[in-house]
Design a protein around this motif. Structure first.
Motif, mmCIF file in Angstrom:
data_model
loop_
_atom_site.group_PDB
_atom_site.id
_atom_site.type_symbol
_atom_site.label_atom_id
_atom_site.label_comp_id
_atom_site.label_asym_id
_atom_site.label_seq_id
_atom_site.Cartn_x
_atom_site.Cartn_y
_atom_site.Cartn_z
ATOM 1 N N ILE A 160 0.861 -1.177 0.000
ATOM 2 C CA ILE A 160 0.000 0.000 0.000
ATOM 3 C C ILE A 160 0.900 1.231 0.000
ATOM 4 O O ILE A 160 2.085 1.151 0.343
ATOM 5 C CB ILE A 160 -0.954 0.037 1.215
ATOM 6 N N GLN A 161 0.345 2.362 -0.387
ATOM 7 C CA GLN A 161 1.124 3.603 -0.397
ATOM 8 C C GLN A 161 0.559 4.591 0.622
ATOM 9 O O GLN A 161 -0.654 4.661 0.841
ATOM 10 C CB GLN A 161 1.123 4.229 -1.792
ATOM 11 N N ASN A 162 1.470 5.341 1.207
ATOM 12 C CA ASN A 162 1.082 6.357 2.183
ATOM 13 C C ASN A 162 2.134 7.457 2.171
ATOM 14 O O ASN A 162 3.334 7.183 2.062
ATOM 15 C CB ASN A 162 0.985 5.742 3.587
ATOM 16 N N LYS A 163 1.698 8.696 2.281
ATOM 17 C CA LYS A 163 2.625 9.832 2.285
ATOM 18 C C LYS A 163 3.519 9.776 3.506
ATOM 19 O O LYS A 163 3.081 9.533 4.621
ATOM 20 C CB LYS A 163 1.846 11.150 2.263
ATOM 21 N N TRP A 164 4.799 10.015 3.279
ATOM 22 C CA TRP A 164 5.808 9.950 4.346
ATOM 23 C C TRP A 164 5.710 11.155 5.274
ATOM 24 O O TRP A 164 5.655 12.299 4.823
ATOM 25 C CB TRP A 164 7.195 9.884 3.740
ATOM 26 N N LEU A 165 5.678 10.900 6.572
ATOM 27 C CA LEU A 165 5.814 11.942 7.580
ATOM 28 C C LEU A 165 7.099 11.710 8.367
ATOM 29 O O LEU A 165 7.978 12.558 8.415
ATOM 30 C CB LEU A 165 4.595 11.959 8.509
ATOM 31 N N ASP A 166 7.197 10.552 8.971
ATOM 32 C CA ASP A 166 8.439 10.111 9.603
ATOM 33 C C ASP A 166 8.366 8.591 9.744
ATOM 34 O O ASP A 166 7.324 7.978 9.499
ATOM 35 C CB ASP A 166 8.692 10.795 10.950
ATOM 36 N N TYR A 167 9.475 7.990 10.133
ATOM 37 C CA TYR A 167 9.551 6.525 10.147
ATOM 38 C C TYR A 167 8.541 5.928 11.113
ATOM 39 O O TYR A 167 7.837 4.960 10.793
ATOM 40 C CB TYR A 167 10.965 6.072 10.515
ATOM 41 N N SER A 168 8.449 6.497 12.319
ATOM 42 C CA SER A 168 7.546 5.944 13.330
ATOM 43 C C SER A 168 6.101 5.967 12.855
ATOM 44 O O SER A 168 5.371 4.972 12.982
ATOM 45 C CB SER A 168 7.668 6.738 14.637
ATOM 46 N N THR A 169 5.671 7.115 12.313
ATOM 47 C CA THR A 169 4.295 7.245 11.846
ATOM 48 C C THR A 169 4.008 6.256 10.728
ATOM 49 O O THR A 169 2.951 5.606 10.696
ATOM 50 C CB THR A 169 4.025 8.678 11.372
ATOM 51 N N GLN A 170 4.955 6.114 9.797
ATOM 52 C CA GLN A 170 4.760 5.216 8.660
ATOM 53 C C GLN A 170 4.715 3.750 9.107
ATOM 54 O O GLN A 170 3.885 2.960 8.631
ATOM 55 C CB GLN A 170 5.878 5.432 7.634
ATOM 56 N N PHE A 171 5.580 3.392 10.034
ATOM 57 C CA PHE A 171 5.633 2.024 10.526
ATOM 58 C C PHE A 171 4.347 1.665 11.268
ATOM 59 O O PHE A 171 3.748 0.603 11.025
ATOM 60 C CB PHE A 171 6.843 1.852 11.444
ATOM 61 N N ALA B 204 2.988 -4.827 19.844
ATOM 62 C CA ALA B 204 4.152 -3.950 19.699
ATOM 63 C C ALA B 204 3.792 -2.691 18.927
ATOM 64 O O ALA B 204 2.889 -2.699 18.084
ATOM 65 C CB ALA B 204 5.289 -4.690 18.997
ATOM 66 N N ARG B 205 4.521 -1.619 19.249
ATOM 67 C CA ARG B 205 4.442 -0.353 18.516
ATOM 68 C C ARG B 205 5.856 0.186 18.394
ATOM 69 O O ARG B 205 6.754 -0.172 19.159
ATOM 70 C CB ARG B 205 3.580 0.689 19.246
ATOM 71 N N LEU B 206 6.039 1.076 17.432
ATOM 72 C CA LEU B 206 7.320 1.760 17.309
ATOM 73 C C LEU B 206 7.222 3.092 18.036
ATOM 74 O O LEU B 206 6.260 3.851 17.846
ATOM 75 C CB LEU B 206 7.664 1.989 15.835
ATOM 76 N N GLU B 207 8.189 3.365 18.917
ATOM 77 C CA GLU B 207 8.142 4.601 19.688
ATOM 78 C C GLU B 207 8.238 5.813 18.774
ATOM 79 O O GLU B 207 8.825 5.754 17.699
ATOM 80 C CB GLU B 207 9.254 4.631 20.733
ATOM 81 N N SER B 208 7.655 6.913 19.211
ATOM 82 C CA SER B 208 7.578 8.123 18.395
ATOM 83 C C SER B 208 8.812 8.989 18.616
ATOM 84 O O SER B 208 8.935 9.693 19.622
ATOM 85 C CB SER B 208 6.315 8.921 18.751
ATOM 86 N N ARG B 209 9.741 8.908 17.658
ATOM 87 C CA ARG B 209 10.953 9.719 17.659
ATOM 88 C C ARG B 209 11.300 10.051 16.219
ATOM 89 O O ARG B 209 10.822 9.408 15.291
ATOM 90 C CB ARG B 209 12.129 8.962 18.293
ATOM 91 N N LYS B 210 12.160 11.042 16.025
ATOM 92 C CA LYS B 210 12.612 11.377 14.678
ATOM 93 C C LYS B 210 13.734 10.454 14.206
ATOM 94 O O LYS B 210 13.904 10.227 13.016
ATOM 95 C CB LYS B 210 13.099 12.832 14.635
ATOM 96 N N MET B 211 14.533 9.943 15.161
ATOM 97 C CA MET B 211 15.674 9.098 14.815
ATOM 98 C C MET B 211 15.810 7.960 15.822
ATOM 99 O O MET B 211 15.405 8.082 16.973
ATOM 100 C CB MET B 211 16.969 9.924 14.819
ATOM 101 N N ASP B 212 16.424 6.863 15.371
ATOM 102 C CA ASP B 212 16.748 5.727 16.244
ATOM 103 C C ASP B 212 15.531 5.220 17.000
ATOM 104 O O ASP B 212 15.569 5.026 18.220
ATOM 105 C CB ASP B 212 17.867 6.108 17.216
#
Length: 284
Positions: free
Chosen positions: A53-64, A139-147
Motif C-alpha cells: 500500500i502507499q502512504n505519504k511519508w511523515l516520519d519513520y515511526s508514523t509510517q511504521f 508492539a508499537r514503534l516509539e515516536s521519535r525522529k531518529m533511532d
C-alpha cells in the motif's frame, strides 16, 4: 512462516535481493511505500508474495505504525526489516524451526553492517542488538525522529542470530542520507528526547549512551565519541572500514553540531531551520 513489515521509497536497487531472501521465511510480505518514483511500487505490486500500500511519508515511526494498523497480518509473528538488509541462514533456520515455540512476545537479534563491501568488526559495530521480531498486536514503534525502537508488551529474549545491513548505494547517496538524518537528530536534540518510560529492552543501553552524548558540550562530544569509536573500540583496526567510523562517527556528528550551532547563532526556531535546511538539501 512469519509476516514482514517493510517501508520503502525508491529501493529498486535492493528489492529483488530482499524479496528472494524473505520468501524463505514469509508468505506475507507487507510493504508501505512512500510513493516511489523508481519502479519500486510497480515491482512490489506485481509480486505475488507482496501486499503493498502507499502512504505519504511523515516520519519513520508514523509510517511504521500506519503499517501495523492497516495490514491484516496472516501470521502471529511479525518481523521489521529494512530494504537494504539480508537475513542470515542461521536466522532463517531459527524462524522456520524454532520461533513458533518461543513463549515470549518479542525477540531481539543482532544487526551486522557492511560498508563498501567489508563487514565492520570493530568500533562497536560488530553486532548491534535490536528487537526485530514481535507478536501481532503486542508492539508499537516509539515516536521519535531518529533511532526509533520497538516497544513490546510482555517478555522478550535475545537470540544470537544476524540480519546484515548491506547497502548497495554509493557514497554520494550515503552522504545525502546522513545529511537528511542530521536535521532529524537536531529535532530530537531540540526536543530533549529522553529515555522513554516504556521498556525498550536491549536498546536501553544505546539510548542511555545517546542521552549522555546529547547532554555533553557541542563539538567536544564529537571528538570524544570519535576517540571512543576509533581508539577505545578499535575502529582503526577495521581496514577500509575505518572510513565508515570516520564518516558516521565523526563527520556526521560534526554536521549535527554545526547545524545546532548555526540554529542558535541565527536564533532560528526548529521549524524555520527544518524548512531552510530541507530547501537547501533539495538543491543537492
Amino acid at each position: 512462516m512469519i509476516s514482514i513489515i517493510l517501508l520503502t521509497k525508491n529501493e529498486m536497487i535492493h528489492l529483488p535481493r530482499l524479496i528472494n531472501n524473505l520468501i524463505k521465511v514469509s508468505n506475507d510480505i507487507c510493504v508501505v511505500d512512500s510513493f516511489s518514483s523508481d519502479g519500486s511500487f510497480e515491482f512490489l505490486n506485481q509480486n505475488s508474495h507482496v501486499n503493498v500500500i502507499q502512504n505519504k511519508w511523515l516520519d519513520y515511526s508514523t509510517q511504521f505504525n500506519f503499517g501495523l494498523d492497516n495490514f491484516n497480518f496472516k501470521n502471529n509473528w511479525i518481523m521489521r526489516i529494512d530494504a537494504d538488509e539480508v537475513l542470515s541462514k542461521d536466522l532463517c533456520d531459527y524462524i522456520i524451526n524454532d520461533l513458533q515455540n518461543e513463549k515470549v512476545n518479542g525477540v531481539s537479534i543482532n544487526r551486522g553492517v557492511y560498508f563498501m563491501g567489508k563487514r565492520l568488526m570493530w568500533g562497536g559495530y560488530r553486532k548491534v542488538k535490536l528487537l526485530r521480531l514481535f507478536k501481532k498486536g503486542l508492539a508499537r514503534l516509539e515516536s521519535r525522529k531518529m533511532d526509533e525502537h520497538i516497544v513490546v508488551q510482555g517478555t522478550t529474549i535475545h537470540k544470537n542470530f544476524y540480519v546484515f545491513d548491506i547497502n548497495l548505494n554509493g557514497i554520494a547517496w550515503w552522504s545525502k542520507k546522513h545529511l537528511s538524518y542530521s536535521i532529524r537528530e537536531t529535532e530530537d536534540y531540540h526536543e530533549k528526547m529522553n529515555i522513554v518510560s516504556e521498556d525498550i529492552g536491549v536498546a536501553k543501553n544505546i539510548r542511555t549512551f545517546k542521552n549522555w552524548y546529547n547532554y555533553s558540550p557541542l563539538f567536544v562530544r564529537v571528538f570524544m565519541y570519535g576517540f571512543y569509536r576509533l581508539i577505545l573500540r578499535g575502529g582503526l583496526l577495521d581496514g577500509r572500514g575505518v572510513l565508515f567510523h570516520l564518516l558516521q562517527g565523526v563527520w556526521y556528528r560534526l554536521i549535527i553540531d554545526l547545524i545546532i550551532f548555526e540554529m542558535n547563532f541565527n536564533k532560528e526556531s526548529i521549524e524555520d531551520l527544518k524548512k531552510r535546511f530541507n530547501n537547501e538539501l533539495e538543491k543537492l
